[in-house]
Scaffold this motif. Structure first.
Motif, mmCIF file in Angstrom:
data_model
loop_
_atom_site.group_PDB
_atom_site.id
_atom_site.type_symbol
_atom_site.label_atom_id
_atom_site.label_comp_id
_atom_site.label_asym_id
_atom_site.label_seq_id
_atom_site.Cartn_x
_atom_site.Cartn_y
_atom_site.Cartn_z
ATOM 1 N N MET A 1 0.845 -1.164 0.000
ATOM 2 C CA MET A 1 0.000 0.000 0.000
ATOM 3 C C MET A 1 0.901 1.240 0.000
ATOM 4 O O MET A 1 1.787 1.349 0.837
ATOM 5 N N LEU A 2 0.661 2.126 -0.939
ATOM 6 C CA LEU A 2 1.535 3.292 -1.099
ATOM 7 C C LEU A 2 0.718 4.537 -1.438
ATOM 8 O O LEU A 2 -0.184 4.494 -2.273
ATOM 9 N N HIS A 3 1.090 5.645 -0.800
ATOM 10 C CA HIS A 3 0.565 6.968 -1.133
ATOM 11 C C HIS A 3 1.766 7.871 -1.388
ATOM 12 O O HIS A 3 2.659 7.967 -0.543
ATOM 13 N N VAL A 4 1.819 8.511 -2.554
ATOM 14 C CA VAL A 4 2.883 9.470 -2.859
ATOM 15 C C VAL A 4 2.270 10.718 -3.475
ATOM 16 O O VAL A 4 1.315 10.646 -4.240
ATOM 17 N N GLU A 69 11.398 -1.469 -4.224
ATOM 18 C CA GLU A 69 12.662 -2.137 -3.905
ATOM 19 C C GLU A 69 12.719 -2.638 -2.461
ATOM 20 O O GLU A 69 13.589 -3.442 -2.118
ATOM 21 N N THR A 70 11.849 -2.149 -1.604
ATOM 22 C CA THR A 70 11.982 -2.462 -0.179
ATOM 23 C C THR A 70 11.760 -3.934 0.148
ATOM 24 O O THR A 70 12.381 -4.449 1.078
ATOM 25 N N GLU A 71 10.922 -4.612 -0.607
ATOM 26 C CA GLU A 71 10.704 -6.031 -0.323
ATOM 27 C C GLU A 71 11.977 -6.830 -0.593
ATOM 28 O O GLU A 71 12.410 -7.633 0.236
ATOM 29 N N GLN A 72 12.612 -6.575 -1.740
ATOM 30 C CA GLN A 72 13.825 -7.313 -2.099
ATOM 31 C C GLN A 72 15.009 -6.907 -1.220
ATOM 32 O O GLN A 72 15.725 -7.753 -0.696
ATOM 33 N N LYS A 73 15.224 -5.610 -1.027
ATOM 34 C CA LYS A 73 16.414 -5.143 -0.319
ATOM 35 C C LYS A 73 16.306 -5.271 1.197
ATOM 36 O O LYS A 73 17.313 -5.453 1.874
ATOM 37 N N LEU A 74 15.086 -5.145 1.744
ATOM 38 C CA LEU A 74 14.915 -5.184 3.191
ATOM 39 C C LEU A 74 14.147 -6.413 3.673
ATOM 40 O O LEU A 74 14.085 -6.671 4.865
ATOM 41 N N ILE A 76 10.931 -6.744 3.588
ATOM 42 C CA ILE A 76 9.686 -6.324 4.247
ATOM 43 C C ILE A 76 8.549 -6.400 3.229
ATOM 44 O O ILE A 76 8.493 -5.615 2.289
ATOM 45 N N LYS A 77 7.656 -7.364 3.445
ATOM 46 C CA LYS A 77 6.553 -7.578 2.509
ATOM 47 C C LYS A 77 5.303 -6.812 2.907
ATOM 48 O O LYS A 77 4.710 -6.122 2.096
ATOM 49 N N ASN A 78 4.886 -6.964 4.132
ATOM 50 C CA ASN A 78 3.644 -6.354 4.593
ATOM 51 C C ASN A 78 3.937 -4.972 5.168
ATOM 52 O O ASN A 78 4.530 -4.857 6.240
ATOM 53 N N LYS A 79 3.512 -3.951 4.431
ATOM 54 C CA LYS A 79 3.836 -2.577 4.837
ATOM 55 C C LYS A 79 2.870 -1.609 4.184
ATOM 56 O O LYS A 79 2.228 -1.922 3.184
ATOM 57 N N SER A 93 10.648 26.201 10.190
ATOM 58 C CA SER A 93 9.838 25.235 10.945
ATOM 59 C C SER A 93 8.703 24.604 10.144
ATOM 60 O O SER A 93 7.998 23.735 10.667
ATOM 61 N N GLU A 94 8.510 24.998 8.891
ATOM 62 C CA GLU A 94 7.464 24.363 8.092
ATOM 63 C C GLU A 94 7.951 23.000 7.599
ATOM 64 O O GLU A 94 9.130 22.785 7.377
ATOM 65 N N LYS A 95 7.007 22.074 7.416
ATOM 66 C CA LYS A 95 7.309 20.709 6.999
ATOM 67 C C LYS A 95 7.634 20.662 5.508
ATOM 68 O O LYS A 95 6.877 21.160 4.688
ATOM 69 N N SER A 96 8.754 20.005 5.174
ATOM 70 C CA SER A 96 9.136 19.845 3.772
ATOM 71 C C SER A 96 8.849 18.438 3.256
ATOM 72 O O SER A 96 8.580 18.254 2.071
ATOM 73 N N ILE A 97 8.933 17.453 4.133
ATOM 74 C CA ILE A 97 8.668 16.061 3.743
ATOM 75 C C ILE A 97 8.057 15.317 4.914
ATOM 76 O O ILE A 97 8.392 15.581 6.073
ATOM 77 N N LEU A 98 7.161 14.405 4.581
ATOM 78 C CA LEU A 98 6.593 13.502 5.565
ATOM 79 C C LEU A 98 6.670 12.098 5.002
ATOM 80 O O LEU A 98 6.206 11.843 3.884
ATOM 81 N N ILE A 99 7.297 11.221 5.757
ATOM 82 C CA ILE A 99 7.333 9.807 5.419
ATOM 83 C C ILE A 99 6.704 9.069 6.594
ATOM 84 O O ILE A 99 7.196 9.155 7.721
ATOM 85 N N GLY A 100 5.633 8.384 6.335
ATOM 86 C CA GLY A 100 4.998 7.551 7.343
ATOM 87 C C GLY A 100 5.080 6.110 6.894
ATOM 88 O O GLY A 100 4.838 5.811 5.720
ATOM 89 N N VAL A 101 5.464 5.230 7.796
ATOM 90 C CA VAL A 101 5.525 3.805 7.465
ATOM 91 C C VAL A 101 4.798 3.009 8.537
ATOM 92 O O VAL A 101 4.833 3.350 9.714
ATOM 93 N N ALA A 102 4.146 1.938 8.111
ATOM 94 C CA ALA A 102 3.483 1.020 9.021
ATOM 95 C C ALA A 102 3.921 -0.389 8.663
ATOM 96 O O ALA A 102 3.911 -0.771 7.489
ATOM 97 N N CYS A 103 4.349 -1.123 9.692
ATOM 98 C CA CYS A 103 4.819 -2.499 9.517
ATOM 99 C C CYS A 103 4.315 -3.340 10.681
ATOM 100 O O CYS A 103 3.821 -2.819 11.681
ATOM 101 N N LYS A 104 4.518 -4.635 10.563
ATOM 102 C CA LYS A 104 4.100 -5.539 11.616
ATOM 103 C C LYS A 104 4.880 -5.292 12.903
ATOM 104 O O LYS A 104 4.316 -5.308 13.992
ATOM 105 N N HIS A 105 6.200 -5.044 12.775
ATOM 106 C CA HIS A 105 7.066 -4.885 13.942
ATOM 107 C C HIS A 105 7.884 -3.600 13.860
ATOM 108 O O HIS A 105 8.156 -3.105 12.775
ATOM 109 N N ARG A 106 8.342 -3.086 15.008
ATOM 110 C CA ARG A 106 9.067 -1.809 15.054
ATOM 111 C C ARG A 106 10.402 -1.861 14.322
ATOM 112 O O ARG A 106 10.784 -0.887 13.687
ATOM 113 N N ASP A 107 11.137 -2.978 14.407
ATOM 114 C CA ASP A 107 12.427 -3.055 13.719
ATOM 115 C C ASP A 107 12.249 -2.846 12.221
ATOM 116 O O ASP A 107 13.002 -2.105 11.598
#
Length: 147
Positions: A1-4, A69-74, A76-79, A93-107
């Motif tokens: 699942m991806l939003h860009v 690439e993240t599944e092959q390199k890391l 991580i399938k479910n994300k 102080s204004e936001k330039s980029i936001l990256i949010g990630v959700a995975c099964k585990h914190r590592d």
């Protein structure tokens, strides 16, 4: 699942609440946000703003490639990944980029978040012009990629 998305700073701002809604799922036990903001100095120069420019279609493509690439390199399938970057002028102080990630585990979430921001910095065609207190401004050099 991806939003860009590339956001025009004259029209809208990055909102963490949008990422929270996108990433919310009972499948994931870890959600991490990386937020880049405009700071007040760089290389001993007083910064009072930044202008970002980007080739939108190429940036979106690079974000999608990095995600794919993240599944092959890391391994991580479910994300779920949410990426928004601003184009246009930003104040301190204004936001330039936001990256949010959700995975099964914190590592996985920590590794995924770090991988994405480092790859964006290396590969995505986003240019940054710093505006200084003395009214000078300067386009900054990007990271050179060797293939």
């Amino acid at each position: 699942m991806l939003h860009v998305k590339i956001i025009d700073s004259s029209i809208e701002k990055i909102e963490i609440s949008k990422a929270e809604r996108f990433l919310k799922s009972e499948k994931f036990g870890a959600v991490i946000y990386f937020v880049g903001v405009v700071r007040d100095n760089n290389e001993n120069k007083k910064v009072n703003g930044i202008t970002y420019d980007a080739k939108d279609s190429m940036v979106i493509k690079s974000f999608e490639e990095i995600y794919n690439e993240t599944e092959q390199k890391l391994g991580i399938k479910n994300k779920a990944v949410f990426i928004e970057h601003v184009k246009g002028h930003l104040k301190l102080s204004e936001k330039s980029i936001l990256i949010g990630v959700a995975c099964k585990h914190r590592d996985e979430a920590y590794r995924l978040s770090r991988f994405i921001i480092e790859e964006i910095k290396k590969r995505s065609p986003i240019w940054k012009k710093e505006h200084y207190e003395n009214e000078d401004s300067k386009w900054l050099k990007g990271i050179s990629i060797t293939t």
